[in-house]
Motif scaffolding. Sequence first.
Motif, PDB file in Angstrom:
ATOM      1  N   GLY A 108       0.687  -1.281  -0.009  1.00 44.80           N
ATOM      2  CA  GLY A 108      -0.263   0.127   0.386  1.00 44.80           C
ATOM      3  C   GLY A 108       1.039   1.442  -0.062  1.00 44.80           C
ATOM      4  N   LEU A 109       2.465   0.950   0.023  1.00 41.32           N
ATOM      5  CA  LEU A 109       2.850   1.978   0.179  1.00 41.32           C
ATOM      6  C   LEU A 109       3.897   2.173  -0.328  1.00 41.32           C
ATOM      7  N   GLY A 110       5.005   1.069  -0.571  1.00 44.02           N
ATOM      8  CA  GLY A 110       5.480   0.964  -2.233  1.00 44.02           C
ATOM      9  C   GLY A 110       6.229  -0.218  -2.350  1.00 44.02           C
ATOM     10  N   GLN A 111       6.730  -0.834  -3.596  1.00 47.04           N
ATOM     11  CA  GLN A 111       7.494  -1.923  -3.142  1.00 47.04           C
ATOM     12  C   GLN A 111       9.080  -1.802  -3.925  1.00 47.04           C
ATOM     13  N   MET A 112       9.778  -2.207  -3.629  1.00 47.09           N
ATOM     14  CA  MET A 112      11.649  -2.296  -4.144  1.00 47.09           C
ATOM     15  C   MET A 112      12.121  -3.583  -5.234  1.00 47.09           C
ATOM     16  N   TYR A 113      12.181  -2.940  -6.262  1.00 51.04           N
ATOM     17  CA  TYR A 113      12.600  -4.340  -7.207  1.00 51.04           C
ATOM     18  C   TYR A 113      14.217  -4.543  -7.707  1.00 51.04           C
ATOM     19  N   PHE A 114      14.241  -5.482  -7.149  1.00 49.42           N
ATOM     20  CA  PHE A 114      16.293  -5.705  -7.572  1.00 49.42           C
ATOM     21  C   PHE A 114      16.326  -6.499  -9.289  1.00 49.42           C
ATOM     22  N   HIS A 115      16.645  -6.325 -10.219  1.00 44.93           N
ATOM     23  CA  HIS A 115      17.234  -6.710 -11.146  1.00 44.93           C
ATOM     24  C   HIS A 115      18.135  -8.716 -10.518  1.00 44.93           C
ATOM     25  N   ASP A 116      17.753  -9.365 -10.524  1.00 47.57           N
ATOM     26  CA  ASP A 116      18.706 -10.308  -9.960  1.00 47.57           C
ATOM     27  C   ASP A 116      19.139 -11.326 -11.226  1.00 47.57           C
ATOM     28  N   GLY A 117      19.242 -10.573 -12.255  1.00 51.65           N
ATOM     29  CA  GLY A 117      20.095 -11.665 -13.873  1.00 51.65           C
ATOM     30  C   GLY A 117      19.264 -11.580 -15.224  1.00 51.65           C
ATOM     31  N   GLU A 118      18.142 -12.595 -14.465  1.00 48.76           N
ATOM     32  CA  GLU A 118      16.912 -12.985 -15.200  1.00 48.76           C
ATOM     33  C   GLU A 118      15.523 -11.817 -15.831  1.00 48.76           C
ATOM     34  N   GLY A 119      15.905 -10.785 -14.843  1.00 46.50           N
ATOM     35  CA  GLY A 119      14.991  -9.903 -14.529  1.00 46.50           C
ATOM     36  C   GLY A 119      14.536  -9.510 -12.728  1.00 46.50           C
ATOM     37  N   TRP A 120      13.300  -8.256 -13.243  1.00 44.73           N
ATOM     38  CA  TRP A 120      13.065  -7.624 -12.103  1.00 44.73           C
ATOM     39  C   TRP A 120      12.172  -8.339 -11.412  1.00 44.73           C
ATOM     40  N   GLN A 121      13.107  -8.326  -9.940  1.00 46.61           N
ATOM     41  CA  GLN A 121      12.001  -8.839  -8.639  1.00 46.61           C
ATOM     42  C   GLN A 121      11.638  -8.469  -7.451  1.00 46.61           C
ATOM     43  N   CYS A 122      10.322  -8.556  -6.787  1.00 50.41           N
ATOM     44  CA  CYS A 122      10.007  -7.879  -5.824  1.00 50.41           C
ATOM     45  C   CYS A 122      10.898  -8.312  -4.823  1.00 50.41           C
ATOM     46  N   ILE A 123      11.783  -7.184  -3.626  1.00 50.56           N
ATOM     47  CA  ILE A 123      12.926  -7.649  -2.391  1.00 50.56           C
ATOM     48  C   ILE A 123      11.935  -7.156  -1.685  1.00 50.56           C
ATOM     49  N   GLY A 124      10.533  -6.421  -1.619  1.00 48.45           N
ATOM     50  CA  GLY A 124      10.286  -5.590  -0.548  1.00 48.45           C
ATOM     51  C   GLY A 124       9.075  -4.822  -1.088  1.00 48.45           C
ATOM     52  N   GLY A 125       7.811  -5.001   0.029  1.00 50.48           N
ATOM     53  CA  GLY A 125       6.907  -4.188   0.358  1.00 50.48           C
ATOM     54  C   GLY A 125       6.291  -5.104  -0.636  1.00 50.48           C
ATOM     55  N   GLY A 126       6.010  -6.540  -1.408  1.00 52.87           N
ATOM     56  CA  GLY A 126       5.050  -6.882  -1.418  1.00 52.87           C
ATOM     57  C   GLY A 126       3.527  -7.363  -0.398  1.00 52.87           C
ATOM     58  N   ASP A 127       2.819  -7.756  -1.202  1.00 53.67           N
ATOM     59  CA  ASP A 127       1.674  -8.284  -0.587  1.00 53.67           C
ATOM     60  C   ASP A 127       1.780  -9.456   0.456  1.00 53.67           C
ATOM     61  N   LEU A 128       1.561  -9.446   1.597  1.00 50.88           N
ATOM     62  CA  LEU A 128       2.319 -10.141   2.386  1.00 50.88           C
ATOM     63  C   LEU A 128       1.186 -11.924   2.946  1.00 50.88           C
ATOM     64  N   SER A 129       0.123 -11.182   2.078  1.00 53.92           N
ATOM     65  CA  SER A 129      -0.525 -12.477   1.689  1.00 53.92           C
ATOM     66  C   SER A 129      -0.446 -13.661   0.963  1.00 53.92           C
ATOM     67  N   PRO A 130      -0.247 -14.859   1.204  1.00 54.10           N
ATOM     68  CA  PRO A 130      -0.199 -15.978   0.391  1.00 54.10           C
ATOM     69  C   PRO A 130      -0.780 -16.082  -0.702  1.00 54.10           C
ATOM     70  N   ALA A 131      -0.498 -16.324  -1.897  1.00 52.60           N
ATOM     71  CA  ALA A 131      -0.884 -16.276  -3.243  1.00 52.60           C
ATOM     72  C   ALA A 131      -2.165 -17.376  -2.740  1.00 52.60           C
ATOM     73  N   GLU A 132      -3.210 -17.420  -3.385  1.00 53.45           N
ATOM     74  CA  GLU A 132      -3.854 -18.641  -3.442  1.00 53.45           C
ATOM     75  C   GLU A 132      -3.916 -19.514  -4.850  1.00 53.45           C
ATOM     76  N   GLU A 133      -3.324 -20.973  -5.153  1.00 48.63           N
ATOM     77  CA  GLU A 133      -3.017 -21.317  -5.849  1.00 48.63           C
ATOM     78  C   GLU A 133      -3.810 -22.176  -6.253  1.00 48.63           C
ATOM     79  N   GLU A 134      -4.374 -21.777  -7.533  1.00 47.37           N
ATOM     80  CA  GLU A 134      -5.031 -22.409  -8.425  1.00 47.37           C
ATOM     81  C   GLU A 134      -5.659 -23.861  -8.493  1.00 47.37           C
ATOM     82  N   GLU A 135      -6.481 -24.215  -8.402  1.00 50.25           N
ATOM     83  CA  GLU A 135      -6.888 -25.639  -8.297  1.00 50.25           C
ATOM     84  C   GLU A 135      -7.379 -26.941  -9.665  1.00 50.25           C
ATOM     85  N   ALA A 136      -6.226 -27.862  -9.212  1.00 50.35           N
ATOM     86  CA  ALA A 136      -6.373 -28.603 -11.326  1.00 50.35           C
ATOM     87  C   ALA A 136      -7.453 -28.874 -11.327  1.00 50.35           C
ATOM     88  N   GLU A 137      -7.867 -28.798 -12.548  1.00 48.15           N
ATOM     89  CA  GLU A 137      -8.765 -29.392 -13.399  1.00 48.15           C
ATOM     90  C   GLU A 137      -9.459 -30.544 -13.215  1.00 48.15           C
TER      91      GLU A 137
END
Length: 137
Positions: A108-137
Motif C-alpha cells: 500500500g506504500l511502495g515496492q522495491m525491485y531488484f534485477h537478479d540477472g533474469e529480470g526484476w524481482q520484488c524484494i520488499g513491500g510485496g503482498d504478504l498474503s500467500p497467493a492462492e493456488e489455482e485448483e487443477a481441473e
Amino acid sequence: MRQHQFDFANLGGASLYPGEYTTETRRRRFLNKYKIEIAAILLALRRAKAIGQNSRPIEIPENCDRCGTDFIDLGFYFDCATGGDDHGPWSNLCFDCFADTGNGIGWGLGQMYFHDGEGWQCIGGGDLSPAEEEEAE
C-alpha cells in the motif's frame, strides 16, 4: 497521561499517547520514517541471497520517472506512492528520488525491485498474503 509502547515487527517501537493515531497510521509513519534504512537492509539481504522469491512485475519501467536514471545501471528501483499521499500519485523511482519523495516500502506504500540477472524481482513491500493456488481441473 500514560504512554503506551507499540512495536512493528519487534524493531524497537516508539511511545505515543493512546488514541493519537490509528495502528495503520503508525505503521505508515514508521515505514516512511525509516524508508532509507529499510531499502538498504532489503538490498543487503538480497545480495546475501537471504530474500528475493517474490513476484516479478508485468510492466517493466526503464528509467526513473523523476530524474531519468537508468534502472538497469542502478540494479534496483522503487514503485511507490509519492508526495505524502498514500493513494498516489505513484511513480517508478531511483534511490535518490525515492529518498526525496517516496512514501516508504510496504504493501500500500511502495515496492522495491531488484534485477537478479533474469529480470526484476520484488524484494520488499510485496503482498504478504500467500497467493492462492489455482485448483487443477
